[in-house]
Design an enzyme around this catalytic site. Sequence first.
Site, PDB file in Angstrom:
ATOM      1  N   SER A 113      93.737 -19.803  87.691  1.00 38.15           N
ATOM      2  CA  SER A 113      93.126 -18.778  86.857  1.00 38.15           C
ATOM      3  C   SER A 113      92.062 -19.404  85.943  1.00 38.15           C
ATOM      4  O   SER A 113      91.143 -20.051  86.442  1.00 38.15           O
ATOM      5  CB  SER A 113      94.217 -18.043  86.073  1.00 38.15           C
ATOM      6  OG  SER A 113      93.732 -16.865  85.492  1.00 38.15           O
ATOM      7  N   ASP A 256      96.078 -10.036  94.626  1.00 39.76           N
ATOM      8  CA  ASP A 256      95.267 -10.438  93.478  1.00 39.76           C
ATOM      9  C   ASP A 256      93.903  -9.751  93.613  1.00 39.76           C
ATOM     10  O   ASP A 256      93.718  -8.882  94.468  1.00 39.76           O
ATOM     11  CB  ASP A 256      95.141 -11.959  93.449  1.00 39.76           C
ATOM     12  CG  ASP A 256      94.734 -12.493  92.081  1.00 39.76           C
ATOM     13  OD1 ASP A 256      94.467 -11.689  91.165  1.00 39.76           O
ATOM     14  OD2 ASP A 256      94.680 -13.724  91.923  1.00 39.76           O
ATOM     15  N   HIS A 282      98.545 -12.450  91.497  1.00 39.92           N
ATOM     16  CA  HIS A 282      97.886 -13.501  90.721  1.00 39.92           C
ATOM     17  C   HIS A 282      98.792 -14.717  90.535  1.00 39.92           C
ATOM     18  O   HIS A 282      98.323 -15.848  90.511  1.00 39.92           O
ATOM     19  CB  HIS A 282      97.471 -12.931  89.362  1.00 39.92           C
ATOM     20  CG  HIS A 282      96.541 -13.804  88.592  1.00 39.92           C
ATOM     21  ND1 HIS A 282      95.270 -14.123  89.039  1.00 39.92           N
ATOM     22  CD2 HIS A 282      96.683 -14.439  87.394  1.00 39.92           C
ATOM     23  CE1 HIS A 282      94.676 -14.900  88.152  1.00 39.92           C
ATOM     24  NE2 HIS A 282      95.510 -15.110  87.152  1.00 39.92           N
TER      25      HIS A 282
END
Length: 302
Positions: A113, A256, A282
């Site tokens: 991320s 995601d 995610h």
Amino acid sequence: MEGKVEFHVPGVSASCQTWYKVVGDLNSPGSTPLIILHGGPGASHDYLLPLTDLAPDIPLVFYDQIGGGRSTHLPDRAGDEAFWTADLFVRELDNLLAHLNLRDRPVDLYGHSWGGVVVTAWASTPSSSTNLRRLVISNISASMDLHRAGIATLRKRLPEDAQAALDRGEAENDFTSPEYQAALEVFSKRHLSLARPWPPKEVQDLLQWAAEGWYVYTTVFGPNSLLPIGSIRNWTAIPSLPKIKVPTLVIDGAEDTPSEAMQPFFDLIEKAKWITLDNAAHMSHVDQREKYMKQLQRFLAA
């Protein structure tokens, strides 16, 4: 092994420290350490502890980035977009590598991320990344424009009442109402993590530490993952991706942000391999832990 390293931050008179944790033996013959950068920013490494599945074959270095977790917090810098830049976190990474005597030996780098923003910046800077052997970019869009487009697609798939609550909260600039938070949870259960029961421990860890480092997250990103209106709003890795010359694993989950958001990593990094895991969002390393770790092991050992 745990420790803290002094980190001199320009413009901050007080001494700052970066907390780190080593799992395994950094000096194991023939091994290449994996340096792990968490998301957020303003969170901590805790939600990435499933990566300890890679030990002891691979020495792991976890750390909490400045402003988050067990590292120095600087809440007086809330809202200071000129301070909380990717460059600050790149310099912190360099500082940690120097402290661990890892500047002159091969290392592998992993970013999840927001951590992917930092590792992409570091890996695409030839002067700092000469010792980089392999790179892992996990669950991050290649630009904020692509992220916004992907989020817009995902929002249209939500139940109509959740969409309406999100739209209403954003129109009124009210992100804390029960209705807005409930709609965010609907989104999170579909696209943050598919693990059940909800929330899994890793999501709890992420949310707990992110709440403490809220001022970093809101300054850099915005009120939540749906609204990148902070200093990152115009960020893009796309122009720098051809500068990454090492073998790179791009990995994400099918639930995601849609694949178009990660496509430039595969198209523009010369030696990129891209894996999308089904039944994962995610937090792909949580949702499909065994498959995720096998892919990392294969890539890092190749």
